[in-house]
Design an enzyme around this catalytic site. Structure first.
Site, PDB file in Angstrom:
ATOM      1  N   SER A 289       0.808  -1.210   0.000  1.00  0.00           N
ATOM      2  CA  SER A 289       0.000   0.000   0.000  1.00  0.00           C
ATOM      3  C   SER A 289       0.846   1.266   0.000  1.00  0.00           C
ATOM      4  CB  SER A 289      -0.968  -0.047   1.191  1.00  0.00           C
ATOM      5  OG  SER A 289      -1.945   0.953   1.113  1.00  0.00           O
ATOM      6  N   ASP A 300       9.856   5.483 -10.263  1.00  0.00           N
ATOM      7  CA  ASP A 300       9.416   6.062 -11.534  1.00  0.00           C
ATOM      8  C   ASP A 300      10.079   7.403 -11.808  1.00  0.00           C
ATOM      9  OD1 ASP A 300       7.840   3.905 -11.974  1.00  0.00           O
ATOM     10  OD2 ASP A 300       5.923   4.949 -11.869  1.00  0.00           O
ATOM     11  N   LYS A 314      -0.641  -4.350  -3.026  1.00  0.00           N
ATOM     12  CA  LYS A 314      -1.925  -3.894  -2.503  1.00  0.00           C
ATOM     13  C   LYS A 314      -2.171  -2.493  -3.040  1.00  0.00           C
ATOM     14  CE  LYS A 314      -4.967  -2.352   0.789  1.00  0.00           C
ATOM     15  NZ  LYS A 314      -5.427  -0.985   1.052  1.00  0.00           N
TER      16      LYS A 314
END
Length: 545
Positions: A289, A300, A314
């Site tokens: 999460s 990224d 998740k």
């Protein structure tokens, strides 16, 4: 007959919840209203006319649970006690005995007593089974018995517990318990700061910031942020932790839903602490999460090298919705996406297999995305590290060992049969691993892989269909070969299993603080991260094409 009524009741309860959750954007109001009317009438008639006395609250609770099981495992109904527990979890503060516990049917097991808190001071150890609180037997208590451990500060509570087959009694005094988001940080090798971020409660970003600033003041010119085992928490804290290392205004995550108002982009809101300091982030199969939002966004944006094993996956966003009488519905409203567009979610709960299990994306179906520098990254659930180490992998076999408490129970047995005085020199040698393998045989641990389960089903179908004996024999021989697989898995997965066992054992003697001190000298992920951070050519090469 009773089972049939219960199933019908749950089916109609599902219709009721669909109305509650979707009345704002579903158009088939007549069908929804029709099912609601059927449900309420059935519920009234059932409670008024059933042959035995019914418990209306219990019936409703069963209906709600049956309905939500059809969705995903993160959508829950919270009663008043659950709502309070969630508040405590997010705040990181409560009054109790100071221990991480597991509630079972007949007892409460101490998983980890927190150092210097009431449970620890009273001598409770991991593996102790609390069977009685005051005059109340856990086995006779129908509610959540763990709530009996909480109470006003400085109040006393008597506990009866079982340890190694013997029963003991102790009295302890409840106290204020603070669960730190950052339980440990330290300067390594004079220039590398190591920060453990264990959870994303309301203090997560502030504690991480304070640790970062303190380490920099002591000479840290590189940082390791350890998110292993961090199950996540508050989205805002994930944004703020990422913000410590990237500029204000950067996109950290996007949430997408069929409901327009839940489609949002989340950008950093504050000035960063340091956007240049080389950064390594550790993740594993238990990083979930909010942990994945931080790791995924900084990967990224080519801001950090990710080290370890693929994270949990998740990527579903929950939001609590208030219901009557202080209750809430914690409901999944959207999915998380990283800045490159990757979906974090690993399991598809809306397209299940023939057994009703959520489907996991196959590796050949992963989609390619590009980081800010143009590096290739992939979805498929969770965050795949830039540097993958076998000790960080969490195979289904190791997960099964943990879920069945095999590693936990072995560590308990080890604690009462071994003396360990120095964490720095602790090791788990070959003969100890052999003892663990023997322990599994003694406990009759049986791991059924997915392939074995499918073959078992095929064999049963073959028997029902009176399949040729030679074919049946082939099935049985193949199943026998697969059964041998458990021993081979213990060999193949030795690195990750040994890591899990070592961690569990060290906590028994030296608490989490001792485990972190052991890690900084011996843990492969930390050692690899130090190697990368100390070689900026290697660090920069990873973050470039």
């Amino acid at each position: 007959m009773k089972k049939y009524l219960q199933n019908k009741f749950i089916l109609l309860a599902t219709a009721s919840a669909v109305f509650v959750a979707t009345v704002g954007f579903k158009s088939d109001f007549f069908e929804i209203a029709k099912q609601i009317e059927i449900f309420t009438t059935l519920y009234k008639e059932l409670n008024m006319n059933y042959v035995d006395e019914t418990n209306p609250a219990q019936l409703m609770d069963s209906a709600v649970k049956g309905m939500l099981e059809e969705l995903d495992p993160y959508t829950h109904f919270w009663n008043e006690q659950d709502v309070e527990a969630a508040k405590i979890s997010n705040s990181g503060e409560y009054t109790g005995i100071g221990a991480f516990i597991k509630t079972e049917k007949d007892n409460i097991t101490i998983v980890e007593p927190y150092k210097d808190y009431p449970a620890d001071k009273a001598g409770l150890k991991a593996g102790d089974e609390i069977v009685k609180i005051g005059d109340i037997n856990i086995s006779d208590f129908s509610e959540n018995a763990a709530e009996l451990l909480q109470g006003a500060p400085n109040t006393k509570v008597e506990l009866t517990y079982r340890r190694q087959g013997k029963q003991f009694t102790t009295t302890l005094t409840r106290g204020a318990v603070e669960i730190k988001a950052v339980p440990f940080y330290q300067l390594l090798d004079n220039n590398i700061g190591y920060i453990v971020l264990a959870k994303f409660n309301r203090k997560a970003s502030q504690e991480t910031k304070e640790a970062l600033i303190d380490l920099k003041s002591k000479g840290a010119t590189r940082i390791i942020l350890d998110l292993r085992g961090n199950p996540g928490g508050l989205l805002t804290e994930a944004i703020n932790v990422s913000n410590l290392f990237i500029n204000k205004g950067e996109l950290v995550t996007t949430t997408k839903s069929v409901i327009e108002k839940y489609n949002k982009e989340y950008h950093t809101q504050h000035e960063p602490v340091d956007i240049q300091i080389p950064l390594a982030i550790l993740v594993d199969g238990k990083s979930a999460s909010a942990s994945e939002i931080v790791a995924g966004s900084l990967q990224d944006l080519d801001r950090a090298v990710i080290v370890g094993g693929r994270s949990f996956g998740k990527g579903l966003v929950q939001r609590p919705k208030k219901l009557p009488y202080g209750t809430q519905l914690k409901i999944t409203i959207s999915r998380y996406y990283t800045p490159s567009g990757r979906c974090i979610q690993a399991l598809d709960y809306w397209h299940r297999d023939d057994e009703g299990n959520a489907v996991r994306t196959k590796s050949e179906d992963y989609n390619e995305f590009l980081t800010k520098n143009g590096r290739k990254v992939y979805d498929g659930g969770g965050i795949m590290p830039d540097v993958v180490l076998p000790t960080s992998q969490l195979s289904t076999f190791t997960s099964a060992l943990e879920n069945e408490d095999m590693i936990f129970d072995f560590a308990t047995q080890y604690f009462y049969s071994h003396e360990v005085k120095d964490v720095a020199n602790f090791s788990f040698p070959e003969n100890d691993y052999k003892n663990f393998m023997d322990f599994l045989k003694e406990k009759k641990f049986d791991y059924t892989s997915e392939s074995e389960s499918l073959l078992q089903k095929s064999l049963e179908n073959a028997k029902d269909e009176n399949t040729d004996k030679s074919v049946m024999k082939s099935y049985e021989n193949l199943l026998a070969e697969i059964n041998k697989n458990q021993q081979q898995l213990l060999i193949d997965k030795k690195a990750e299993i040994t890591t899990a066992i070592t961690s569990e054992i060290i906590k028994r003697y030296f608490y989490m603080e001792g485990l972190y001190n052991f890690y900084i000298e011996n843990n492969p992920e930390i050692l690899k991260s130090k190697e990368i951070l100390n070689d900026l050519n290697q660090y920069n090469k990873i973050l470039k094409l």
